[in-house]
Design an enzyme around this catalytic site. Structure first.
Site, PDB file in Angstrom:
ATOM      1  N   GLU A 167       0.847  -1.192   0.000  1.00 52.14           N
ATOM      2  CA  GLU A 167       0.000   0.000   0.000  1.00 52.14           C
ATOM      3  C   GLU A 167       0.886   1.246   0.000  1.00 52.14           C
ATOM      4  O   GLU A 167       1.827   1.348   0.801  1.00 52.14           O
ATOM      5  CB  GLU A 167      -0.913   0.024   1.223  1.00 52.14           C
ATOM      6  CG  GLU A 167      -1.958   1.116   1.131  1.00 52.14           C
ATOM      7  CD  GLU A 167      -2.938   1.117   2.315  1.00 52.14           C
ATOM      8  OE1 GLU A 167      -4.110   1.456   2.108  1.00 52.14           O
ATOM      9  OE2 GLU A 167      -2.513   0.769   3.428  1.00 52.14           O
ATOM     10  N   GLY A 303       3.050   2.084  10.643  1.00 54.94           N
ATOM     11  CA  GLY A 303       2.829   1.465  11.936  1.00 54.94           C
ATOM     12  C   GLY A 303       2.430   0.013  11.788  1.00 54.94           C
ATOM     13  O   GLY A 303       2.940  -0.866  12.490  1.00 54.94           O
ATOM     14  N   HIS A 339      -7.440  -1.677  14.965  1.00 54.94           N
ATOM     15  CA  HIS A 339      -7.537  -0.909  13.718  1.00 54.94           C
ATOM     16  C   HIS A 339      -7.310  -1.811  12.510  1.00 54.94           C
ATOM     17  O   HIS A 339      -8.098  -1.807  11.548  1.00 54.94           O
ATOM     18  CB  HIS A 339      -6.503   0.215  13.744  1.00 54.94           C
ATOM     19  CG  HIS A 339      -6.474   1.054  12.516  1.00 54.94           C
ATOM     20  ND1 HIS A 339      -6.975   2.345  12.477  1.00 54.94           N
ATOM     21  CD2 HIS A 339      -5.990   0.819  11.272  1.00 54.94           C
ATOM     22  CE1 HIS A 339      -6.806   2.847  11.278  1.00 54.94           C
ATOM     23  NE2 HIS A 339      -6.199   1.944  10.517  1.00 54.94           N
ATOM     24  N   GLU A 340      -6.240  -2.605  12.545  1.00 59.98           N
ATOM     25  CA  GLU A 340      -5.907  -3.425  11.376  1.00 59.98           C
ATOM     26  C   GLU A 340      -6.931  -4.524  11.147  1.00 59.98           C
ATOM     27  O   GLU A 340      -7.267  -4.841   9.995  1.00 59.98           O
ATOM     28  CB  GLU A 340      -4.510  -4.026  11.543  1.00 59.98           C
ATOM     29  CG  GLU A 340      -3.394  -3.014  11.694  1.00 59.98           C
ATOM     30  CD  GLU A 340      -3.367  -1.962  10.600  1.00 59.98           C
ATOM     31  OE1 GLU A 340      -3.775  -2.258   9.448  1.00 59.98           O
ATOM     32  OE2 GLU A 340      -2.953  -0.823  10.892  1.00 59.98           O
ATOM     33  N   HIS A 343     -10.033  -3.446   9.346  1.00 61.40           N
ATOM     34  CA  HIS A 343      -9.850  -3.386   7.893  1.00 61.40           C
ATOM     35  C   HIS A 343     -10.160  -4.706   7.198  1.00 61.40           C
ATOM     36  O   HIS A 343     -10.411  -4.708   5.986  1.00 61.40           O
ATOM     37  CB  HIS A 343      -8.402  -3.030   7.563  1.00 61.40           C
ATOM     38  CG  HIS A 343      -8.089  -1.572   7.604  1.00 61.40           C
ATOM     39  ND1 HIS A 343      -8.824  -0.624   6.927  1.00 61.40           N
ATOM     40  CD2 HIS A 343      -7.070  -0.904   8.209  1.00 61.40           C
ATOM     41  CE1 HIS A 343      -8.280   0.564   7.121  1.00 61.40           C
ATOM     42  NE2 HIS A 343      -7.221   0.431   7.897  1.00 61.40           N
TER      43      HIS A 343
END
Length: 898
Positions: A167, A303, A339-340, A343
């Protein structure tokens, strides 16, 4: 993906003594090119399936590749165009017939293939095949190498692993591909690796073949679901793991760590399993892959990255050691995992149509990541911390004229890295939080579930999400949200009491450089949820929506009124003198929630700094709030405001007055909290302790300084306190003592085997009080090879905490810029550092020198952050010019009252 700004939060926004609200914002680049359409691939040929076969060489740092792409053509064509970068193409064929020719455009990063014979026919499937070589680069982008020691104790052989970071537009560095989010396909991956190495990809292994003579193992993975190229991932290295399974679906979750450190993956594993189940319920859709791996990577520019089924992390954000990991990093680790994994549905299963809609990925993953963290760790009060962290960073960046909308039209996909910033993440999540409050949590979740179900395995635009949320709520979601998403900036709502029972409110855009003298109040742009709480009934809140330039709110007679209850709305509030006097009373402050006290203080200070109010009056408000305050988040915001004063008012007399303020406010807290946790202590008090102690040290409170020095010498400073206490202790030390402390910290850093310890030490080491030592720190960090490139910004942030350090950093960066550009080639960290360093300047002469320096350089890769940094400095200089004498006088009074 979690941006590097999120990593910085660990040490800058919470742990370090020199708390600054946003050192790490990096905004988008809105310059367009006349031929911007050329950056996007032609649409007459689209992929449906890839077979990727890679053989990495971990000694020569190269890889051999074979790639086949099944494509379908919608029109007859003699050419097919794909993305490629830094690949040496050996052969290209279509349906087994060698291509007539191929050519490469380095600017567009496109490989144009001229087909032989009849070419591609409309409606027909075909297979493009490539053989090629590539480089395992050291730029932390594409398919790259990461250095590690082969033994966990740090005494082993230096070796390398091969990892990926695709990404936003770096899958093309690993294989020729259609490298745009909407061009989804399925993937088969085969890796040929050293026999003693672990090989991972998005999917589970379906076969392995060992070639003992060659010492190689061929590993083939199952076919992936349809997905975007940027989510493909591979890891090859020496790894251990721990494993557990979810309750829903019995999904195998593993955390991969360096050899010998598997136990340090157990906390992340526990969080990951719980969070995966949380999201399966939240989205009302089971996780669609058979496994989820999370891997600690030694060299990682961001991160973390949400690769589907193979999530990669900076080591410091995945490994947890009970004895050495500070609580702030533990908290950040839990959030980043949340957070990940958010996704895996929002971004991976349902993907934005193009990078224009990046915030659809990052804003919503940020919001639900905090929601998941709160669900499992309510004692952390993360939503309160969100207000002094993400929310404030977004307000600061978006107060600049050089900010950008949440939704940014990306004309050049190669510039997309520039919008992985506080607008996409923090402002995006802030307006989502505002929308959730407006719709209600259950209604919002119903709309999200409908969205995920409706668009699974597809691509979406903003209007698709708004339609689902409107259907779930029966409300006009686009009418509320479009301006917040598409307009730059945010409003300040001015409040004045026009009668005992009426408040008049007006809105205009807030700018950190102040209201332009020749510009009237702007026409209304925002629909603003006002949500007010008053002294008449502090337990109740009124709901109003300001949809015009001006409006009125009915209130109880003579009662204080606080707008934006809970700091849920993304705007600031400017109160008239009568209103602020009522709000400053002890009764009002006691009745307000900690978050509302933060909002009151932060708005007053930001408005004063921008010229909408008086800085001495804002400082009086800080003193009034601090006189009876006990909550960490309020103290963190107060400390941040005082840090801004220290950065602007740097004379010896001004700093003497500021030290008096520190002592008056923080010494009692330091005495109360002490150096060790007490039984039953709250998590918030454990976070307040390093802030109170470090500020008391900066105030030169003798008892605290002496105890800090004794504990430093004995090596008994708790990990939670180390970065902030070490930095503060260095800053007040004599040159000789500081030199000795510096040498000890460098020695400890070199001996440390855990990344969290290294981060703590890097974050402290720049507190040195002399130019010579500061220069020594800068040279060591940038040139010794001891500090990984990814970690340089910790040292830069540490040095920028003092006037001495700021001067040295600018001198060093400007004198060694070519070397720094080469060091960070291909990565986005250079833009972060440029923004940090230039944004820290405090004089007009320094700003003029920086402008002249960059005028002679090609700044295209960091033009927007450079503009923002210059604007930040300009706003600071205007603040000093406007309020300089008044603030100096206020500080002088404080010093006299000591």
């Amino acid at each position: 993906m979690v941006s590097v700004l999120s990593v910085a939060v660990v040490v800058v926004a919470f742990a370090l003594v020199f708390v600054e609200r946003d050192l790490w914002g990096l905004a988008g680049h809105d310059d367009t090119l006349a031929d911007s359409a050329a950056f996007f691939l032609p649409t007459h040929t689209l992929p449906s399936h890839y077979s990727v076969h890679l053989t990495p060489d971990l000694e020569a740092f190269t890889f051999a590749g074979k790639c086949e792409i099944k494509v379908n053509s919608s029109a007859d064509s003699q050419t097919i165009v794909v993305h490629a970068k830094e690949l040496t193409i050996h052969s290209v064929s279509y349906n087994g017939e060698a291509a007539a020719s191929h050519s490469y455009d380095e600017t567009l990063e496109q490989l144009t293939i001229e087909l032989a014979g009849e070419g591609a026919k409309a409606g027909a499937d075909g297979v493009l095949a490539f053989t090629y070589d590539g480089v395992l680069n050291d730029q932390m982008a594409g398919f790259y190498r990461s250095k590690y020691n082969s033994k966990a104790d740090g005494t082993g052989e230096e070796r390398y692993m091969a990892v990926t970071q695709f990404e936003a537009t770096d899958a093309r560095r690993a294989f020729p591909c259609f490298d745009e989010p909407a061009l989804k396909a399925t993937f088969d991956v085969t890796l040929v690796v050293p026999a003693d190495r672990v090989a991972l990809s998005n999917m589970n292994i379906v076969s392995e073949t060992l070639d003992e003579a060659a010492g190689k193992r061929t590993v083939t993975f199952a076919t992936s679901p349809i997905m975007s190229t940027y989510l493909l991932a591979f890891v090859v290295g020496e790894l251990d793991y721990v494993e557990a399974h979810t309750q829903i679906g019995n999904i195998a979750v593993r955390v991969y760590t360096p050899v010998g450190l598997a136990d340090q993956g157990r906390f992340a594993l526990d969080v990951g399993v719980k969070v995966l189940d949380f999201y399966q319920d939240y989205y009302a859709k089971e996780y669609p892959l058979p496994k989820l791996d999370m891997v600690a990577i030694p060299d990682f520019a961001a991160g973390a990255m949400e690769n589907w089924g193979l999530v990669t992390y900076r080591s410091v954000l995945l490994l947890y050691n009970e004895e050495t990991t500070p609580a702030s990093i533990k908290q950040r680790l839990a959030y980043v995992v949340g957070h990940e994994l958010a996704h895996q549905w929002f971004g991976n299963l349902v993907t934005m149509d193009s990078w224009t809609y990046l915030y659809l990925n990052e804003a919503f993953a940020t919001y639900v990541g905090w929601a998941a963290t709160h669900a499992f760790f309510p004692e952390w009060q993360v939503w309160n911390q969100y207000v002094v962290n993400d929310f404030q960073r977004a307000l600061e960046l978006d107060a600049l004229e050089s900010s950008h909308p949440i939704e940014v039209a990306i004309e050049n996909p190669n510039k997309v890295d520039e919008i992985f910033d506080a607008i996409s993440y923090c402002k995006g999540s802030a307006v989502v939080r505002m929308l959730v409050a407006y719709l209600g949590e259950e209604t919002f979740r119903a709309g999200m579930r409908d969205y995920v179900a409706k668009f699974a395995y597809g691509n979406t635009k903003t209007e698709d999400l708004w339609a689902c949320l409107s259907a779930a709520s029966g409300k006009d979601v686009p009418g509320l949200m479009n301006t917040w998403v598409n307009a730059v900036g945010y409003p300040v709502v001015s409040v004045s009491r026009t009668s005992p029972t009426t408040l008049a409110v007006t809105q205009e855009r807030f700018l950190s450089t102040g209201r332009p003298a020749a510009t009237p109040v702007a026409a209304p742009e925002w629909n603003i949820p006002l949500r007010a709480v008053s002294g008449a009934d502090p337990a109740a809140a009124s709901e109003d929506l300001l949809t015009a330039a001006t409006g009125e709110i009915a209130v109880a007679a003579d009662a204080w009124v606080k707008l934006n209850q809970g700091q849920v709305g993304f705007y600031r509030v400017a109160y008239d003198a009568e209103s602020i006097a009522l709000l400053s009373s002890s009764d009002a402050l006691a009745a307000l929630s900690p978050v509302d006290r933060v909002g009151l203080v932060n708005d007053a200070f930001a408005l004063a700094a921008a010229g909408y109010g008086s800085t001495p009056l804002a400082l009086d408000l800080i003193a009034a709030v601090g006189s009876a305050e006990s909550e960490y988040i309020v103290w963190a915001d107060i400390a941040s405001s005082l840090s801004a004063v220290a950065k602007a008012w740097t004379s010896d007399a001004d700093l003497a007055g500021l030290r008096t303020v520190y002592g008056r406010l923080f010494a009692p807290l330091a005495a109360k909290l002490g150096w060790a946790k007490s039984p039953g202590e709250s998590y918030q008090d454990s976070q307040l302790r390093p802030l109170a102690l470090s500020r008391a040290i900066r105030a030169n409170v003798a008892s605290v300084v002496d105890e800090a020095k004794a504990r430093f010498d004995a090596g008994t400073v708790h990990p939670d306190l180390q970065s902030s206490v070490y930095w503060a202790l260095l800053s007040v030390a004599s040159p000789d003592d500081a030199a000795a402390m510096h040498n000890k910290l460098v020695a400890e850093y070199n001996a440390a085997t855990s990344q969290d310890t290294k981060v703590v030490l890097l974050s402290a080491i720049g507190g040195v009080p002399t130019r010579d030592l500061a220069h020594k720190v800068a040279v060591w960090a940038a040139e010794s090879g001891d500090v990984r490139n990814q970690d340089l910004f910790y040292v830069v942030g540490s040095l920028l905490g003092s006037a001495v350090g700021r001067a040295v950093v600018w001198d060093y960066v400007s004198s060694n810029f070519d070397a720094l550009e080469a060091k960070f080639q291909g990565a986005f960290l250079l833009a972060r550092i440029v923004k940090m360093v230039v944004g820290s300047l405090t004089t007009q002469d320094a700003l003029d020198a920086a402008n002249a320096f960059f005028a002679a350089r090609d700044v295209s890769s960091y033009e927007r952050p450079l503009k923002q940094a210059v604007e930040e400095v300009t706003a600071r200089l205007q603040w000093i010019e406007r309020d300089g004498a008044a603030v100096s006088a206020w500080l002088a009074v404080q010093a006299q009252e000591a």
